[in-house]
Enzyme design. Structure first.
Site, PDB file in Angstrom:
ATOM      1  N   GLY A  10     -39.715 -10.303  90.611  1.00 41.72           N
ATOM      2  CA  GLY A  10     -39.741 -11.464  90.014  1.00 41.72           C
ATOM      3  C   GLY A  10     -41.042 -12.043  89.866  1.00 41.72           C
ATOM      4  O   GLY A  10     -42.164 -11.468  90.256  1.00 41.72           O
ATOM      5  N   THR A  61     -31.654 -17.203  89.074  1.00 46.49           N
ATOM      6  CA  THR A  61     -32.438 -18.254  88.556  1.00 46.49           C
ATOM      7  C   THR A  61     -31.922 -18.427  86.987  1.00 46.49           C
ATOM      8  O   THR A  61     -32.593 -19.059  86.484  1.00 46.49           O
ATOM      9  CB  THR A  61     -33.999 -17.810  88.325  1.00 46.49           C
ATOM     10  N   THR A 100     -35.842 -25.643  94.991  1.00 43.30           N
ATOM     11  CA  THR A 100     -36.107 -26.043  93.661  1.00 43.30           C
ATOM     12  C   THR A 100     -35.746 -27.503  93.609  1.00 43.30           C
ATOM     13  O   THR A 100     -34.842 -28.162  94.294  1.00 43.30           O
ATOM     14  CB  THR A 100     -35.237 -25.336  92.613  1.00 43.30           C
ATOM     15  N   TYR A 124     -26.340 -23.748  89.717  1.00 45.23           N
ATOM     16  CA  TYR A 124     -27.622 -23.346  90.158  1.00 45.23           C
ATOM     17  C   TYR A 124     -28.182 -23.993  91.367  1.00 45.23           C
ATOM     18  O   TYR A 124     -28.758 -23.721  92.654  1.00 45.23           O
ATOM     19  CB  TYR A 124     -28.515 -23.222  89.061  1.00 45.23           C
ATOM     20  N   LYS A 128     -28.648 -23.407  95.247  1.00 47.91           N
ATOM     21  CA  LYS A 128     -29.857 -23.852  96.054  1.00 47.91           C
ATOM     22  C   LYS A 128     -29.733 -24.572  97.300  1.00 47.91           C
ATOM     23  O   LYS A 128     -30.424 -24.504  98.452  1.00 47.91           O
ATOM     24  CB  LYS A 128     -30.919 -24.020  95.134  1.00 47.91           C
ATOM     25  N   TRP A 151     -41.714 -25.613  89.613  1.00 47.42           N
ATOM     26  CA  TRP A 151     -42.205 -24.815  88.474  1.00 47.42           C
ATOM     27  C   TRP A 151     -42.991 -24.009  89.047  1.00 47.42           C
ATOM     28  O   TRP A 151     -43.646 -24.147  89.954  1.00 47.42           O
ATOM     29  CB  TRP A 151     -43.254 -25.770  87.372  1.00 47.42           C
TER      30      TRP A 151
HETATM   31  N1  LIG Z   1     -39.788 -19.946  87.888  1.00 44.70           N
HETATM   32  C1  LIG Z   1     -39.746 -21.281  88.228  1.00 44.70           C
HETATM   33  O1  LIG Z   1     -40.288 -22.020  87.346  1.00 44.70           O
HETATM   34  C2  LIG Z   1     -39.016 -21.831  89.578  1.00 44.70           C
HETATM   35  C3  LIG Z   1     -38.934 -23.364  89.658  1.00 44.70           C
HETATM   36  C4  LIG Z   1     -38.261 -23.804  90.609  1.00 44.70           C
HETATM   37  C5  LIG Z   1     -37.844 -23.216  91.633  1.00 44.70           C
HETATM   38  N2  LIG Z   1     -38.123 -21.714  91.657  1.00 44.70           N
HETATM   39  C6  LIG Z   1     -37.621 -20.768  92.661  1.00 44.70           C
HETATM   40  O2  LIG Z   1     -38.551 -19.962  93.136  1.00 44.70           O
HETATM   41  C7  LIG Z   1     -38.171 -18.695  93.534  1.00 44.70           C
HETATM   42  C8  LIG Z   1     -38.586 -17.603  92.739  1.00 44.70           C
HETATM   43  O3  LIG Z   1     -38.326 -17.670  91.332  1.00 44.70           O
HETATM   44  P1  LIG Z   1     -38.999 -16.796  90.134  1.00 44.70           P
HETATM   45  O4  LIG Z   1     -39.315 -17.645  88.982  1.00 44.70           O
HETATM   46  O5  LIG Z   1     -39.845 -15.991  90.625  1.00 44.70           O
HETATM   47  O6  LIG Z   1     -37.663 -15.856  89.811  1.00 44.70           O
HETATM   48  P2  LIG Z   1     -37.443 -14.614  88.927  1.00 44.70           P
HETATM   49  O7  LIG Z   1     -38.646 -14.246  87.998  1.00 44.70           O
HETATM   50  O8  LIG Z   1     -36.130 -14.769  88.185  1.00 44.70           O
HETATM   51  O9  LIG Z   1     -37.112 -13.637  90.032  1.00 44.70           O
HETATM   52  C9  LIG Z   1     -35.893 -13.614  91.016  1.00 44.70           C
HETATM   53  C10 LIG Z   1     -35.893 -12.295  91.505  1.00 44.70           C
HETATM   54  O10 LIG Z   1     -34.861 -12.299  92.233  1.00 44.70           O
HETATM   55  C11 LIG Z   1     -34.148 -11.040  91.867  1.00 44.70           C
HETATM   56  N3  LIG Z   1     -32.670 -10.935  92.125  1.00 44.70           N
HETATM   57  C12 LIG Z   1     -31.631 -11.838  91.393  1.00 44.70           C
HETATM   58  N4  LIG Z   1     -30.534 -11.377  91.924  1.00 44.70           N
HETATM   59  C13 LIG Z   1     -30.760 -10.376  92.764  1.00 44.70           C
HETATM   60  C14 LIG Z   1     -29.786  -9.602  93.693  1.00 44.70           C
HETATM   61  N5  LIG Z   1     -28.385  -9.947  93.626  1.00 44.70           N
HETATM   62  N6  LIG Z   1     -30.196  -8.792  94.525  1.00 44.70           N
HETATM   63  C15 LIG Z   1     -31.524  -8.549  94.422  1.00 44.70           C
HETATM   64  N7  LIG Z   1     -32.473  -9.220  93.865  1.00 44.70           N
HETATM   65  C16 LIG Z   1     -32.128 -10.277  93.134  1.00 44.70           C
HETATM   66  C17 LIG Z   1     -34.441 -10.589  90.411  1.00 44.70           C
HETATM   67  O11 LIG Z   1     -34.088  -9.287  90.415  1.00 44.70           O
HETATM   68  P3  LIG Z   1     -34.652  -8.511  88.888  1.00 44.70           P
HETATM   69  O12 LIG Z   1     -35.905  -8.532  88.502  1.00 44.70           O
HETATM   70  O13 LIG Z   1     -33.611  -7.075  89.037  1.00 44.70           O
HETATM   71  O14 LIG Z   1     -33.509  -9.322  87.975  1.00 44.70           O
HETATM   72  C18 LIG Z   1     -35.681 -11.150  90.500  1.00 44.70           C
HETATM   73  O15 LIG Z   1     -36.655 -10.197  90.468  1.00 44.70           O
HETATM   74  C19 LIG Z   1     -36.663 -18.935  93.381  1.00 44.70           C
HETATM   75  O16 LIG Z   1     -36.086 -19.243  94.582  1.00 44.70           O
HETATM   76  C20 LIG Z   1     -36.297 -20.068  92.347  1.00 44.70           C
HETATM   77  O17 LIG Z   1     -35.138 -20.996  92.633  1.00 44.70           O
HETATM   78  C21 LIG Z   1     -38.644 -21.153  90.698  1.00 44.70           C
END
Ligand SMILES: NC(=O)c1ccc[n+]([C@@H]2O[C@H](COP(=O)([O-])OP(=O)(O)OC[C@H]3O[C@@H](n4cnc5c(N)ncnc54)[C@H](OP(=O)(O)O)[C@@H]3O)[C@@H](O)[C@H]2O)c1
Length: 156
Positions: A10, A61, A100, A124, A128, A151
């Site tokens: 991710g 996510t 989040t 979602y 969380k 973010w």
């Molecule tokens: N991005 C943002 O702006 C943002 C904002 C607020 C909070 N967050 C939090 O930050 C954290 C990281 O977010 P991110 O943006 O890095 O998310 P991301 O890019 O969507 O990555 C999430 C990862 O989790 C993996 N995943 C999902 N379901 C799974 C499962 N059943 N088994 C194993 N792996 C699984 C996905 O695998 P695949 O690659 O195979 O799909 C992906 O690699 C999360 O907790 C999110 O809630 C993010």
């Protein structure tokens, strides 16, 4: 120090892999290595690797899609951290749970403080919030850290 990283493919997981300081033994798990929808697999990973820390960067996510896949979103975002926390309580490790601002309703109009009551508006955010609560209940603030962000940004 041994660290088990989830969500290695991710956005956050990839950035953490690049940033990894040398003294850390990183066990990086993507979906193929560890299914976060399986609490048994999460528990077994902790008991097998016995990490000092689990960095739970993996998550369901897809905010809008979660409304039509609530069971999967809850399994990944609430069930997995709960399973990690329960297993780490037995092995003596610690957990960083990434969360989040979606745990709040967003209506306040000024910054939220960490201990304010949560009020998620959708699946979602609910998932969380349940993950956060499970981690803090099972491990407490000495052995766990819930890090909320609104973010992520980076070069990837
Ligand atoms: N991005 C943002 O702006 C943002 C904002 C607020 C909070 N967050 C939090 O930050 C954290 C990281 O977010 P991110 O943006 O890095 O998310 P991301 O890019 O969507 O990555 C999430 C990862 O989790 C993996 N995943 C999902 N379901 C799974 C499962 N059943 N088994 C194993 N792996 C699984 C996905 O695998 P695949 O690659 O195979 O799909 C992906 O690699 C999360 O907790 C999110 O809630 C993010």
């Amino acid at each position: 120090m041994r660290v088990l990283l989830t969500g290695a493919n991710g956005q956050l997981g990839q950035a953490l892999m690049v940033a990894k300081p040398k003294p850390i033994e990183l066990i990086a798990c993507g979906r193929a290595e560890l299914d976060l929808a399986s609490p048994q697999a999460c528990s077994e990973a902790v008991r097998f690797y016995r990490p000092d820390w689990v960095l739970n960067a993996g998550a369901y996510t897809a905010v809008d899609k979660a409304e039509s896949e609530p069971e999967l979103a809850l399994a990944v975002n609430a069930g997995a951290p709960a399973a990690f926390a329960e297993a780490l309580a037995a092995t003596g490790g610690r957990l960083l749970q990434v969360s989040t601002d979606f745990v709040f309703n967003g209506a306040q109009g000024f910054p939220y403080l960490p201990h304010q009551a949560v009020e998620p508006l959708g699946i979602y955010g609910i998932s969380k919030a349940r993950g956060e609560a499970a981690v803090l209940e099972l491990l407490g603030p000495q052995l766990s850290c819930v890090l909320r962000t609104s973010w992520l940004y980076g070069p990837i």
